[in-house]
Design a protein around this motif. Structure first.
Motif, short mmCIF file in Angstrom:
data_model
loop_
_atom_site.label_atom_id
_atom_site.label_comp_id
_atom_site.label_asym_id
_atom_site.label_seq_id
_atom_site.Cartn_x
_atom_site.Cartn_y
_atom_site.Cartn_z
N SER A 199 0.82 -1.21 0.00
CA SER A 199 0.00 0.00 0.00
C SER A 199 0.85 1.27 0.00
O SER A 199 0.39 2.32 -0.41
CB SER A 199 -0.94 0.01 1.20
OG SER A 199 -0.20 0.11 2.40
N ILE A 200 2.09 1.17 0.43
CA ILE A 200 2.98 2.33 0.41
C ILE A 200 3.79 2.38 -0.87
O ILE A 200 3.95 3.43 -1.49
CB ILE A 200 3.90 2.31 1.64
CG1 ILE A 200 3.08 2.55 2.90
CG2 ILE A 200 5.00 3.35 1.53
CD1 ILE A 200 3.86 2.36 4.18
N ILE A 201 4.33 1.24 -1.28
CA ILE A 201 5.26 1.21 -2.42
C ILE A 201 4.53 1.34 -3.75
O ILE A 201 5.03 1.99 -4.67
CB ILE A 201 6.09 -0.08 -2.37
CG1 ILE A 201 7.02 -0.03 -1.15
CG2 ILE A 201 6.90 -0.28 -3.63
CD1 ILE A 201 7.77 -1.30 -0.91
N ILE A 245 3.57 6.66 -9.44
CA ILE A 245 3.92 8.07 -9.66
C ILE A 245 5.24 8.17 -10.41
O ILE A 245 5.38 8.99 -11.33
CB ILE A 245 3.96 8.82 -8.32
CG1 ILE A 245 2.55 8.98 -7.77
CG2 ILE A 245 4.62 10.18 -8.46
CD1 ILE A 245 2.48 9.50 -6.36
N CYS A 246 6.21 7.33 -10.05
CA CYS A 246 7.51 7.35 -10.75
C CYS A 246 7.35 6.98 -12.22
O CYS A 246 7.97 7.59 -13.09
CB CYS A 246 8.49 6.41 -10.07
SG CYS A 246 9.04 6.98 -8.46
N PRO A 280 1.76 3.05 -4.84
CA PRO A 280 1.51 4.41 -5.34
C PRO A 280 2.79 5.16 -5.71
O PRO A 280 2.82 5.89 -6.70
CB PRO A 280 0.80 5.11 -4.18
CG PRO A 280 0.24 4.03 -3.36
CD PRO A 280 1.15 2.86 -3.52
N VAL A 281 3.86 4.94 -4.96
CA VAL A 281 5.13 5.60 -5.28
C VAL A 281 5.66 5.12 -6.62
O VAL A 281 6.11 5.92 -7.45
CB VAL A 281 6.16 5.36 -4.15
CG1 VAL A 281 7.53 5.86 -4.55
CG2 VAL A 281 5.70 6.02 -2.87
N LEU A 282 5.58 3.81 -6.87
CA LEU A 282 6.03 3.28 -8.17
C LEU A 282 5.17 3.80 -9.31
O LEU A 282 5.69 4.13 -10.39
CB LEU A 282 6.01 1.76 -8.14
CG LEU A 282 7.10 1.09 -7.33
CD1 LEU A 282 6.90 -0.41 -7.33
CD2 LEU A 282 8.47 1.45 -7.87
#
Length: 103
Positions: free
Chosen positions: A70-72, A78-79, A74-76
């Motif tokens: 759930s954290i990783i 966005i990247c 969305p970051v991926l």
């Protein structure tokens, strides 16, 4: 004799931990499925106690994985979106191509 730098050593260590976690999850899952139909002796059944411990470990590992995803994730995403849109923003210009402009 060659020395392994710290980043390579940490990647190797992380890979070994991941493999051990996968093997642990597989072992616990197979143990639970094989001992599910055992002859229970009552309240002090050692097999029921070990099944309960395996289930607790699987729930703890599963909770950590869900939090990490759930954290990783969305970051991926966005990247990836920044990388895709960055290609559209960077257009080739004569200066970026290092073309000499003589008048």
């Amino acid at each position: 004799m060659t020395r392994i730098n710290s980043s390579k050593a940490s990647r190797i260590f992380a890979g070994m931990i991941a493999v051990l976690m996968i093997l642990g999850v597989l072992f616990f899952s197979f143990y639970i499925s094989s001992e599910l139909e055992h002859n229970c002796t009552g309240g002090d059944c050692p097999i029921c106690a070990s099944i309960q411990q395996c289930e607790n470990v699987l729930h703890k590992i599963g909770g950590g994985i869900a939090l990490a995803v759930s954290i990783i994730l969305p970051v991926l995403l966005i990247c990836v979106l920044i990388y895709i849109s960055g290609n559209d923003l960077l257009q080739a210009t004569p200066v970026s191509r290092k073309i000499r402009m003589n008048d």
